[in-house]
Motif scaffolding. Structure first.
Motif, PDB file in Angstrom:
ATOM      1  N   VAL A 161       0.863  -1.176   0.000  1.00 54.60           N
ATOM      2  CA  VAL A 161       0.000   0.000   0.000  1.00 54.60           C
ATOM      3  C   VAL A 161       0.906   1.234   0.000  1.00 54.60           C
ATOM      4  N   LEU A 162       0.794   2.066  -1.014  1.00 54.44           N
ATOM      5  CA  LEU A 162       1.596   3.290  -1.079  1.00 54.44           C
ATOM      6  C   LEU A 162       0.681   4.456  -0.731  1.00 54.44           C
ATOM      7  N   VAL A 163       0.917   5.074   0.406  1.00 52.92           N
ATOM      8  CA  VAL A 163       0.038   6.163   0.856  1.00 52.92           C
ATOM      9  C   VAL A 163       0.810   7.465   0.894  1.00 52.92           C
ATOM     10  N   GLY A 164       0.340   8.447   0.142  1.00 57.27           N
ATOM     11  CA  GLY A 164       1.022   9.748   0.157  1.00 57.27           C
ATOM     12  C   GLY A 164       2.452   9.630  -0.288  1.00 57.27           C
ATOM     13  N   LEU A 188       1.122 -10.213  -6.489  1.00 61.00           N
ATOM     14  CA  LEU A 188       1.416  -9.068  -5.634  1.00 61.00           C
ATOM     15  C   LEU A 188       0.495  -7.911  -6.033  1.00 61.00           C
ATOM     16  N   ARG A 189      -0.228  -7.387  -5.051  1.00 57.90           N
ATOM     17  CA  ARG A 189      -1.164  -6.294  -5.354  1.00 57.90           C
ATOM     18  C   ARG A 189      -0.592  -4.976  -4.870  1.00 57.90           C
ATOM     19  N   VAL A 190      -0.748  -3.959  -5.672  1.00 60.65           N
ATOM     20  CA  VAL A 190      -0.285  -2.627  -5.285  1.00 60.65           C
ATOM     21  C   VAL A 190      -1.488  -1.687  -5.200  1.00 60.65           C
ATOM     22  N   VAL A 191      -1.584  -0.999  -4.070  1.00 58.00           N
ATOM     23  CA  VAL A 191      -2.650  -0.022  -3.861  1.00 58.00           C
ATOM     24  C   VAL A 191      -1.989   1.349  -3.743  1.00 58.00           C
ATOM     25  N   VAL A 192      -2.488   2.338  -4.465  1.00 59.02           N
ATOM     26  CA  VAL A 192      -1.959   3.697  -4.331  1.00 59.02           C
ATOM     27  C   VAL A 192      -3.054   4.593  -3.765  1.00 59.02           C
ATOM     28  N   ILE A 193      -2.717   5.279  -2.675  1.00 59.86           N
ATOM     29  CA  ILE A 193      -3.671   6.204  -2.052  1.00 59.86           C
ATOM     30  C   ILE A 193      -3.084   7.605  -2.137  1.00 59.86           C
ATOM     31  N   ASP A 194      -3.629   8.424  -2.997  1.00 56.98           N
ATOM     32  CA  ASP A 194      -3.065   9.747  -3.266  1.00 56.98           C
ATOM     33  C   ASP A 194      -4.155  10.552  -3.962  1.00 56.98           C
ATOM     34  N   PRO A 195      -4.360  11.804  -3.561  1.00 59.34           N
ATOM     35  CA  PRO A 195      -5.402  12.591  -4.235  1.00 59.34           C
ATOM     36  C   PRO A 195      -5.098  12.806  -5.717  1.00 59.34           C
ATOM     37  N   ARG A 196      -3.841  12.670  -6.086  1.00 61.12           N
ATOM     38  CA  ARG A 196      -3.410  12.923  -7.461  1.00 61.12           C
ATOM     39  C   ARG A 196      -3.109  11.603  -8.145  1.00 61.12           C
ATOM     40  N   GLU A 202       0.927   3.714 -12.286  1.00 60.51           N
ATOM     41  CA  GLU A 202       1.130   2.810 -13.416  1.00 60.51           C
ATOM     42  C   GLU A 202       1.133   1.349 -12.971  1.00 60.51           C
ATOM     43  N   ILE A 203       1.616   1.087 -11.767  1.00 61.01           N
ATOM     44  CA  ILE A 203       1.639  -0.310 -11.334  1.00 61.01           C
ATOM     45  C   ILE A 203       0.531  -0.606 -10.320  1.00 61.01           C
ATOM     46  N   ALA A 204      -0.411   0.320 -10.175  1.00 62.05           N
ATOM     47  CA  ALA A 204      -1.437   0.119  -9.150  1.00 62.05           C
ATOM     48  C   ALA A 204      -2.528  -0.839  -9.628  1.00 62.05           C
ATOM     49  N   ASP A 205      -2.874  -1.796  -8.799  1.00 67.16           N
ATOM     50  CA  ASP A 205      -4.040  -2.630  -9.064  1.00 67.16           C
ATOM     51  C   ASP A 205      -5.293  -1.931  -8.583  1.00 67.16           C
ATOM     52  N   LEU A 206      -5.085  -1.032  -7.625  1.00 63.20           N
ATOM     53  CA  LEU A 206      -6.214  -0.294  -7.073  1.00 63.20           C
ATOM     54  C   LEU A 206      -5.735   1.102  -6.739  1.00 63.20           C
ATOM     55  N   TYR A 207      -6.452   2.089  -7.241  1.00 64.52           N
ATOM     56  CA  TYR A 207      -6.087   3.471  -6.938  1.00 64.52           C
ATOM     57  C   TYR A 207      -7.217   4.122  -6.157  1.00 64.52           C
ATOM     58  N   LEU A 283      -1.563 -11.463   5.352  1.00 63.27           N
ATOM     59  CA  LEU A 283      -0.628 -11.189   6.448  1.00 63.27           C
ATOM     60  C   LEU A 283       0.519 -10.306   5.946  1.00 63.27           C
ATOM     61  N   HIS A 284       0.957 -10.591   4.725  1.00 64.02           N
ATOM     62  CA  HIS A 284       2.169  -9.931   4.224  1.00 64.02           C
ATOM     63  C   HIS A 284       1.802  -8.640   3.513  1.00 64.02           C
ATOM     64  N   VAL A 285       1.557  -7.629   4.326  1.00 61.72           N
ATOM     65  CA  VAL A 285       1.181  -6.313   3.808  1.00 61.72           C
ATOM     66  C   VAL A 285       2.228  -5.298   4.252  1.00 61.72           C
ATOM     67  N   VAL A 286       2.759  -4.558   3.306  1.00 61.11           N
ATOM     68  CA  VAL A 286       3.622  -3.432   3.648  1.00 61.11           C
ATOM     69  C   VAL A 286       2.860  -2.156   3.313  1.00 61.11           C
ATOM     70  N   THR A 287       2.749  -1.249   4.277  1.00 59.14           N
ATOM     71  CA  THR A 287       2.202   0.069   3.988  1.00 59.14           C
ATOM     72  C   THR A 287       3.359   1.047   3.987  1.00 59.14           C
ATOM     73  N   LEU A 288       3.621   1.601   2.825  1.00 63.76           N
ATOM     74  CA  LEU A 288       4.749   2.511   2.692  1.00 63.76           C
ATOM     75  C   LEU A 288       4.189   3.930   2.603  1.00 63.76           C
TER      76      LEU A 288
END
Ligand SMILES: Nc1nc2c(c(=O)[nH]1)N[C@H]1C(S)=C(S)[C@@H](COP(=O)(O)OP(=O)(O)OC[C@H]3O[C@@H](n4cnc5c(=O)[nH]c(N)nc54)[C@H](O)[C@@H]3O)O[C@H]1N2
Ligand SMILES: Nc1nc2c(c(=O)[nH]1)N[C@H]1C(S)=C(S)[C@@H](COP(=O)(O)OP(=O)(O)OC[C@H]3O[C@@H](n4cnc5c(=O)[nH]c(N)nc54)[C@H](O)[C@@H]3O)O[C@H]1N2
Ligand code: SF4
Ligand SMILES: [Mo]
Length: 915
Positions: A161-164, A188-196, A202-207, A283-288
């Motif tokens: 999870v990429l936040v901000g 591997l799933r990538v989530v991007v949390i960003d107002p922009r 580009e690599i987000a499975d969920l924005y 279980l294996h979640v990284v929030t960056l």
């Protein structure tokens, strides 16, 4: 010619660099294949490092009261004036403001001098604007400022999870690692949390395009959702944590329905639930997380809201999991280790850590030399400048940071600096906004010259090595500080001959009386006593290693908290109750737009170094304002037009509008990089009001409130001038907008001004403004646009001019070549003279903004290739080489391909305007 290994001085990824050194020059840099941060990769900033070196533009002599002088005089003056202020006003009238771009050794001696020997607690750092909230949250949760993860965790995760965080641009090599991991493991799933919508998407499975400032509500919602669905790790919570019930109760306050949370965050409930489900069921979640979280008036709470969710699911201390605050600067982490924040004392000991003051005083042997160690914390950055404003702090030493640009309310900061009786600045570059306010300027050595250590985001300590001699009389920061300390009478405590000796002392302090099981008994997690006692050769050869490094862990510690024992008195981690709060900077009729600020791919902060590489300047040449197309229409501005923003910080910002579909309605984004050096009015620091997080003191730099209006100048023009003519730059006087863009061998000036309909008599203006009269000119009869050039008596090109907007620019690279010839003394060749006003050989226009900086491929060429049938990144790479080196531009290539597809369907293709 020899090869040497060192570490990149830009971002917190901390890549290892192999430099090819030839006769006191670095001719090439490559990624160090053995460095665990990058395994051979480099991003575009890293691979352009050698282009930003050279003595040109460097500070080479000390300056006292505007006059160049020798070191003996400068050091004497610093010591004398600091003493005068201390004697008249007491130790607390002295302060220092440092930077995550200092090496650990520089940081250590500065901290020791100010807190230990000058007896003032007022030593803070620009990390206050950057990591302070993340630090405070880790301490609240784990009892220590300790990043639990390592980079490999990102690769081993099931969900990242990429936040901000705009990882693709700001931590490019880590982004590449994530990208590769995703190719290897399609699950591997990538989530991007960003107002922009950023290139990272580009690599987000969920924005999730969240409403700015609503992240705490989102993560609180996640905690409550996990509790409801029985997705908690009850055993972990029971055995290893405290505070869950309180945190859950706070998270459940208000309307807890998914719809209500989604509405508060401005998200689609289904997508939000998908995120909750992914997070909770792995279980294996990284929030960056990074500045979209930290730079907030409730940043510490937001970090804790994230950490709460990890603790509640037992998602840390195992491979591929954890709350990962990524650092920005190369040595943000090193600064935290030595205690460079004003609320810290030294080596992960705070003023209120039991026994710490006494222990540090004994270790430093400060007895009898100094009044005593400060009793408690000093002013945090913003408070420090307020204390200067009030006249309480009268002497300030600033090292390796540019607060005249990067602090909110930057104009107020400038006034405070102006009024401060003694401002000392240690800096490597001769020309920064801050130097105007300095009474004493001390020339510092820079990357490639400096020698010491840095610690990256994953707690990995690496050597930066001195490969070249500093120019002129520039000296290492640690040397400057210790020489001043000697002249203040503290010679014995600062008798270092080499940075290795400072590192040794730092390592010993970290292990000094570091025993027992709990902080109360003296235990600190930050312990690198295993690196004490290295001799010079061992220090020079030090391989990258992650702290703690102790007798029990001589090879370092890649992952923390694997035993779920935390650094709190009872060994349990804390969940912190979080009550979401919105931004403090409120929108109003005069300031209806939410201002987001941040970074671009190819620039570093206030551009003092990256602007020296022309190819880094080409990606975004001018200051800009990104805005949603619908908003642009509502505010009467269009793509590539000039506009101004006004903000509560008392300043204004002028830049070129960029329409962006990735921008939410009601919000604008501006880059943080431009200073008065590069544009007339594009300092974002003047737009922001200084609202602080109450726990960390970090300012709310992501959530300003601004008004927008078109600039509508009567004319626009481009002037290229030879370097030698650039010193005075009288042409920027009296224009409403200017931006300076360094190119190879010449400077490009973008100018605009006048009332609508008003166009100057250009030839007369050129004649009056430039030292060389126009030699060639032509006017386009239909548009009335003028092109002109000035050649000196020897027929060498001195300047080139074009009226009209920059989208009409011809081939800048071709023109820059002609300036290059002139710089080496050549007269303009006849065949070039004929083409000079056309600005190219073949009638071609400029290739447009550079998308691929490594291979200098412009947007126009790429669009042509796409239209010609190259419909994939690979095909473009095969034809133009773009995207084949560092890969940072791949997201941009993909979006160009996508845009072209849409265009091709909707309308005949159009050339996008030049940025
Ligand atoms: N190219 C380049 N790289 C750099 C730097 C540089 O100057 N240039 N600087 C380095 C430094 S010191 C740092 S600290 C890092 C910073 O790295 P990042 O934190 O990635 O950088 P930013 O662009 O400041 O902000 C990140 C994102 O936060 C988003 N954001 C804004 N408000 C919110 C919000 O309310 N919620 C959420 N979820 N997101 C929000 C922004 O839209 C932006 O995309 O970069 C480092 N790397
Ligand atoms: N609105 C807004 N404001 C922000 C941010 C934002 O996202 N939005 N981001 C914030 C963040 S995260 C950060 S980290 C700051 C960065 O902001 P600053 O720290 O103010 O920016 P830099 O340009 O990196 O300043 C470093 C200075 O040190 C000099 N320097 C480089 N190396 C050395 C050295 O070895 N020794 C010495 N003595 N000098 C050296 C450089 O030439 C430069 O002038 O900005 C913060 N401000
Ligand atoms: S990712 Fe960061 S550390 Fe690595 S080369 Fe790029 S700027 Fe340097
Ligand atoms: Mo930062």
């Amino acid at each position: 010619m020899h090869e040497a290994r060192t570490t990149c001085p830009y971002c917190g990824v901390g890549c290892g660099v192999t430099a090819c050194v030839d006769n006191d020059e670095i001719v090439e840099v490559q990624g160090d294949p053995e460095h665990p941060a990058n395994f051979g990769r480099l991003c575009v900033k890293g691979s352009a490092l050698h282009e930003t070196l050279g003595h040109h533009g460097r500070l080479t002599r000390p300056i006292v009261d505007g006059v160049e002088t020798d070191w003996a005089t400068a050091l004497e003056t610093v010591a004398k004036r600091l003493t005068e202020v201390r004697e008249a006003q007491g130790p607390k009238a002295l302060a220092a403001y440092l930077s995550g771009q200092l090496l650990t050794e520089d940081y250590y001696v500065a901290n020791k001098l100010f807190k230990g020997f000058l007896g003032t607690p007022h030593l803070d750092t620009n990390s206050r604007l950057c990591m302070a909230s993340a630090v405070a949250a880790y301490k609240r949760a784990f009892g220590a400022d300790a990043v639990p993860c390592r980079y490999e965790d990102i690769e081993e995760a099931e969900v990242v999870v990429l936040v901000g965080s705009n990882l693709a641009w700001n931590h490019p090599v880590l982004y590449q690692r994530l990208r590769t991991a995703k190719q290897r493991n399609p699950l591997l799933r990538v989530v991007v949390i960003d107002p922009r919508v950023t290139d990272t998407c580009e690599i987000a499975d969920l924005y999730l395009g969240v409403k700015p400032g609503s992240d705490a509500r989102l993560f609180n919602g996640l905690l409550a959702w996990m509790a409801e669905r029985d997705r908690l790790d009850r055993v972990y919570l029971e055995r290893h944590t405290k505070g869950f019930e309180e945190a859950l109760a706070a998270a459940r306050e208000g309307d807890g329905s998914l719809e209500a949370i989604a509405a508060d965050c401005d998200l689609d409930p289904e997508r939000l639930e998908t995120f909750f489900y992914w997070f909770a069921s792995h279980l294996h979640v990284v929030t960056l997380y990074s500045q979209g979280i930290n730079q907030s008036s409730s940043g510490t709470d937001k970090c804790n809201a994230i950490i709460n969710c990890h603790l509640a699911g037992g998602k840390l201390g195992v491979p591929g999991a954890g709350p990962f605050s990524i650092t920005g600067q190369p040595n943000a982490m090193g600064g935290r280790e030595v205690g460079g924040l004003a609320n810290q004392l030294a080596a992960h000991m705070d003023y209120d850590t039991p026994g710490a003051r006494d222990r540090v005083a004994r270790f430093w042997a400060t007895d009898g030399l100094t009044p005593e160690l400060p009793q408690g914390p000093g002013h945090k950055a913003i408070e420090l400048f307020e204390a200067i404003e009030r006249g309480e702090v009268q002497a300030l030493w600033i090292m390796a940071t540019n607060p005249a640009v990067s602090l909110p309310e930057a104009n107020r900061v400038r006034a405070a600096l102006e009024a401060c009786p003694l401002v000392i600045v240690s800096e490597c570059m001769a020309d920064t906004d801050l130097l105007r306010y300095a009474d004493i300027v001390l020339p510092a050595s820079s990357w490639s010259e400096k020698d010491g250590t840095v610690t990256n985001s994953e707690r990995c300590i690496s050597r930066q090595r001195g490969l070249l001699p500093p120019p002129g009389e520039a000296r290492h920061d640690w040397w400057i500080i210790t020489e001043v300390a000697r002249r203040l009478g503290f010679g014995e405590a600062f008798a270092y001959a080499h940075p290795g000796e400072i590192f040794d002392e730092h390592a010993r302090l970290s292990g000094f009386e570091n025993a027992g099981d709990t902080p109360d008994e003296g235990r600190r997690l930050f312990d690198i006593s295993g690196l004490a006692g290295l001799d010079r050769a061992a220090y020079d050869a030090l391989a990258p290693i992650q702290w703690p490094v102790t007798a029990a862990a001589p090879r370092g510690t890649p992952r923390l908290f694997e035993d779920a024992r935390f650094a709190t008195p009872d060994g349990r981690a804390r969940l912190v109750p979080v009550r979401p709060r919105g931004p403090e900077q409120v929108l109003s009729e005069a300031r209806p737009l939410r201002l987001n600020t941040g970074r671009v791919r190819d620039q570093w902060h206030t551009m003092t170094r990256t602007a020296r590489s022309p190819r880094l300047m080409n990606h975004r040449a001018e200051p800009f304002i990104e805005i949603a197309p619908e908003d642009a229409q509502a505010y009467g501005v269009d793509d590539q037009q000039l506009a101004r923003l006004v903000g509560a910080g008392g300043g204004e910002y002028r830049g070129r509008v960029r329409l962006s579909k990735g921008q939410r309605r009601g919000e604008v984004f501006v880059p943080m990089h431009w200073s008065d050096r590069f544009s007339g009015a594009a300092r974002m620091g003047g737009l922001l009001a200084a609202h602080l997080d109450p726990v960390s003191g970090q300012p709310e730099s992501k959530h300003g409130a601004v008004g927008l209006e078109p600039l509508a100048p009567g004319w626009e023009a481009t002037l290229l001038v030879a370097e030698a003519l650039d010193d005075q730059a009288p042409w920027r006087e009296g224009v409403d907008y200017w931006a300076r863009v360094p190119l190879a061998q010449c400077q490009r000036w973008q100018l605009a001004g006048g009332e609508p309909g008003q166009v100057p008599e250009w030839l007369a203006w050129l004649e009056a403004t430039l030292p060389v009269a126009p030699t060639l000119w032509c006017t386009d009869p239909s548009s009335g646009r003028l092109r002109a050039a000035g050649l000196d008596a020897q027929g060498r090109l001195r300047w080139w001019f074009m009226s009209g907007p920059p989208r009409e620019l011809p081939n800048l690279a071709w023109l820059a070549e002609r300036f290059g010839e002139a710089a080496s003394g050549d007269t303009l060749a006849t065949e070039h003279r004929r083409r000079l006003l056309a600005g190219c050989d073949d009638g071609a226009v400029d290739t447009g903004p550079v998308v691929c900086s490594c291979h200098q491929v412009g947007q126009r060429c790429i669009l042509e290739a796409i239209r010609g049938g190259d419909g994939s990144v690979e095909a473009l790479g095969a034809r133009l080489a773009c995207g084949t080196q560092c890969g940072s531009c791949i997201p941009e290539l993909k979006s160009l391909i996508e845009e072209e597809k849409v265009h091709a369907r909707a309308e005949p293709a159009q050339d996008p305007a030049v940025a």
